[in-house]
Design a protein around this motif. Structure first.
Motif, short mmCIF file in Angstrom:
data_model
loop_
_atom_site.label_atom_id
_atom_site.label_comp_id
_atom_site.label_asym_id
_atom_site.label_seq_id
_atom_site.Cartn_x
_atom_site.Cartn_y
_atom_site.Cartn_z
N SER A 97 0.95 20.05 11.93
CA SER A 97 2.19 19.40 11.51
C SER A 97 3.38 20.23 11.96
CB SER A 97 2.23 19.20 9.99
OG SER A 97 2.11 20.45 9.32
N VAL A 98 4.52 19.61 11.99
CA VAL A 98 5.75 20.27 12.44
C VAL A 98 6.84 20.00 11.42
CG1 VAL A 98 6.38 18.25 13.84
CG2 VAL A 98 7.41 20.48 14.34
N LEU A 99 7.65 21.01 11.14
CA LEU A 99 8.73 20.89 10.16
C LEU A 99 9.85 20.06 10.75
CD1 LEU A 99 9.40 21.92 7.29
CD2 LEU A 99 10.71 23.76 8.36
N THR A 100 10.20 18.95 10.09
CA THR A 100 11.15 17.98 10.62
C THR A 100 12.31 17.81 9.64
OG1 THR A 100 9.36 16.81 11.72
CG2 THR A 100 11.44 15.62 11.50
N TYR A 101 13.51 17.76 10.17
CA TYR A 101 14.72 17.56 9.37
C TYR A 101 14.97 16.07 9.22
CZ TYR A 101 19.72 17.68 8.15
OH TYR A 101 20.94 17.50 7.54
N VAL A 102 15.08 15.58 7.99
CA VAL A 102 15.30 14.16 7.71
C VAL A 102 16.58 14.03 6.89
CG1 VAL A 102 14.36 12.07 6.67
CG2 VAL A 102 12.81 13.74 7.70
N PRO A 103 17.68 13.55 7.48
CA PRO A 103 18.93 13.41 6.72
C PRO A 103 18.88 12.22 5.78
CG PRO A 103 19.24 12.59 8.95
CD PRO A 103 17.85 13.15 8.89
N TYR A 104 19.66 12.31 4.70
CA TYR A 104 19.76 11.18 3.76
C TYR A 104 20.77 10.18 4.29
CZ TYR A 104 20.35 8.53 -0.54
OH TYR A 104 20.41 7.51 -1.46
N ARG A 105 20.38 8.92 4.33
CA ARG A 105 21.26 7.86 4.82
C ARG A 105 21.33 6.76 3.77
NH1 ARG A 105 17.84 8.64 9.50
NH2 ARG A 105 18.97 9.72 11.15
N SER A 106 22.52 6.25 3.56
CA SER A 106 22.66 5.12 2.64
C SER A 106 22.07 3.85 3.22
CB SER A 106 24.15 4.90 2.31
OG SER A 106 24.88 4.61 3.49
N THR A 107 21.98 3.75 4.57
CA THR A 107 21.40 2.57 5.19
C THR A 107 19.90 2.48 4.98
OG1 THR A 107 21.30 3.84 7.25
CG2 THR A 107 23.17 2.37 6.96
N ASN A 108 19.21 3.61 5.01
CA ASN A 108 17.76 3.62 4.82
C ASN A 108 17.37 4.95 4.21
OD1 ASN A 108 15.17 2.69 4.92
ND2 ASN A 108 14.83 3.22 7.05
N PRO A 109 17.61 5.14 2.91
CA PRO A 109 17.42 6.46 2.29
C PRO A 109 15.95 6.78 2.06
CG PRO A 109 18.05 4.86 0.63
CD PRO A 109 18.10 4.14 1.95
N ALA A 170 14.80 -5.88 7.34
CA ALA A 170 15.91 -6.25 8.21
C ALA A 170 17.18 -5.58 7.70
CB ALA A 170 16.09 -7.77 8.26
N PHE A 171 18.19 -5.59 8.53
CA PHE A 171 19.47 -4.97 8.17
C PHE A 171 20.40 -6.05 7.61
CE2 PHE A 171 23.72 -3.28 8.93
CZ PHE A 171 23.59 -1.99 8.44
N TYR A 172 20.96 -5.78 6.44
CA TYR A 172 21.87 -6.70 5.78
C TYR A 172 23.29 -6.15 5.91
CZ TYR A 172 18.04 -9.32 3.59
OH TYR A 172 16.93 -10.11 3.36
N GLU A 173 24.16 -6.88 6.60
CA GLU A 173 25.53 -6.40 6.80
C GLU A 173 26.34 -6.44 5.50
OE1 GLU A 173 26.98 -8.84 10.07
OE2 GLU A 173 26.98 -7.04 11.33
N THR A 174 26.00 -7.36 4.59
CA THR A 174 26.77 -7.48 3.35
C THR A 174 26.64 -6.23 2.48
OG1 THR A 174 24.87 -8.64 2.39
CG2 THR A 174 26.66 -9.99 3.31
N ILE A 175 25.47 -5.61 2.49
CA ILE A 175 25.26 -4.40 1.70
C ILE A 175 25.21 -3.16 2.58
CG2 ILE A 175 24.08 -5.63 -0.14
CD1 ILE A 175 21.43 -4.67 1.00
N HIS A 176 25.28 -3.34 3.88
CA HIS A 176 25.25 -2.24 4.85
C HIS A 176 24.03 -1.35 4.62
CE1 HIS A 176 27.08 -0.01 8.08
NE2 HIS A 176 26.90 1.14 7.42
N ALA A 177 22.87 -2.00 4.50
CA ALA A 177 21.64 -1.26 4.25
C ALA A 177 20.45 -2.13 4.63
CB ALA A 177 21.55 -0.84 2.78
N CYS A 178 19.28 -1.51 4.65
CA CYS A 178 18.05 -2.23 4.93
C CYS A 178 17.49 -2.84 3.65
CB CYS A 178 17.01 -1.29 5.54
SG CYS A 178 17.51 -0.57 7.13
#
Length: 371
Positions: A97-109, A170-178
């Motif tokens: 395994s490899v250590l991976t950086y995963v940022p927090y996103r409001s679109t797909n947290p 799917a991506f919903y533009e009204t809530i700006h998130a998946c």
């Protein structure tokens, strides 16, 4: 009677022993790793996707992770009592395994579960155990298992294309998130090469994690041999874009990319004459308005008149507004980005509003004089 009495005493003793309250402190707790210490957050040192170097920086925000409880079917407001948070410690990844950086996103947290595991995608099947990651306010460090190894695997590996929200979403533009969405007759995600690529979930890693832009329709894109994408004259490197359907647009697949790629701009084929005439017209207007101001200053006899004062302020605001609009029109393709663009737009808006204010003042003064 003595036998019955002895049995009664023995049964009472057994009941007391087995109904003795359990000491909660003796129950083993889940060890949850927090990458940084209290009042610190994880920051990536480089914008490169392959560079996983991170550091901890001071912050005023408290650590409040998003924790979901499947049993209660709700988001927990506080940390579970069964968690033992160890601060300032990162996971030890093995050779596979490899250590991976995963940022927090409001679109797909990413989601932490009350059993200590974590989900990286909205529809991910793989769960990472507490010893495979460390959590922080704005990011995770996860031991992601290597997919393929060896020369044969590298030779047969297909280009990987990211699907922003993952499968059955799917991506919903009204809530700006998946959000979860599963339909049988969905439009093709990659009409250009649906069978020649491997689809992996996730948004691209951008310098500003939530700053995405939609570059165009996926059907108009061309897949490059190295896994990159070319759309409307903009070349996107592999891993720096994703494709997803948008619910409000009848599930038409769009190409998402980091906002800095939109500044490349498409290859200019033929310049639109309007964008040449606009700045020229603004500059000509500013020149004649400056001449009007100069003429007014050359007539000192009228300086004491209220109408001249209102007219001077009106002309000055119009001149500055036109001058700023000319600068915006001339520089928006090259030098104007971010804060400088917003500052010029705010100043132009202010001066045009001030010009109409002084025009109203002049109208009132004329009515007051000739009434």
């Amino acid at each position: 009677m003595k036998v019955i009495h002895s049995v009664t005493i023995l049964s009472t003793f057994v009941v007391l022993v087995f109904t003795e309250p359990v000491d909660e402190s003796s129950v083993p707790k889940l060890t949850i790793l927090k990458c940084c210490r209290h009042k610190e957050e994880l920051v990536k040192e480089s914008d490169s996707e392959t560079d996983t170097r991170t550091r901890c920086e001071p912050t005023q925000n408290d650590w409040k992770p998003v924790i979901y409880s499947p049993s209660q079917r709700t988001i927990l407001e506080n940390l579970p009592a069964s968690w033992n948070v160890v601060q300032g410690k990162k996971p030890d990844c093995g050779d596979n395994s490899v250590l991976t950086y995963v940022p927090y996103r409001s679109t797909n947290p990413f989601w932490l579960v009350d059993d200590g595991s974590v989900l990286l995608e909205i529809n991910a099947d793989d769960k990472f155990e507490p010893n495979e990651y460390c959590a922080d306010s704005n990011a995770l460090l996860v031991c992601v298992r290597k997919k393929m190894e060896g020369n044969h695997a590298a030779a047969t590996m297909k280009p990987r294309v990211r699907q922003c929200c993952g499968e059955d979403a799917a991506f919903y533009e009204t809530i700006h998130a998946c959000a979860h969405m599963k339909e049988a007759n969905a439009t093709p995600l990659l009409p250009f090469a649906s069978s020649a690529v491997d689809i992996v979930p996730g948004f691209p890693t951008c310098p500003r994690s939530d700053n995405f832009t939609i570059l165009g329709d996926a059907k108009d894109a061309v897949l490059l041999p190295d896994g990159g994408l070319e759309i409307d004259g903009v070349a996107l490197p592999a891993g720096q874009f994703c494709v997803e359907r948008i619910k409000e647009l009848n599930q038409v697949a769009k190409v998402f990319a980091c906002s800095e790629h939109s500044s490349q701009g498409p290859i200019m084929q033929a310049a639109d004459i309007r964008f040449t005439l606009y700045p020229v017209g603004f500059i000509i207007s500013a020149v004649f308005l400056a001449a009007t101001l100069a003429a007014g200053w050359l007539l000192p006899a009228s300086h004491h008149v209220l109408h001249w004062r209102c007219q001077t302020h009106h002309v000055a605001c119009l001149m500055l507004g036109d001058l700023l609009m000319a600068i915006i029109q001339l520089g928006h393709h090259t030098a104007l980005h971010g804060g400088s663009c917003k500052a010029l737009a705010i100043m132009a808006h202010f001066f045009f509003l001030a010009a109409f204010f002084w025009l109203n003042t002049m109208c009132f003064n004329i009515w007051w004089t000739f009434r």
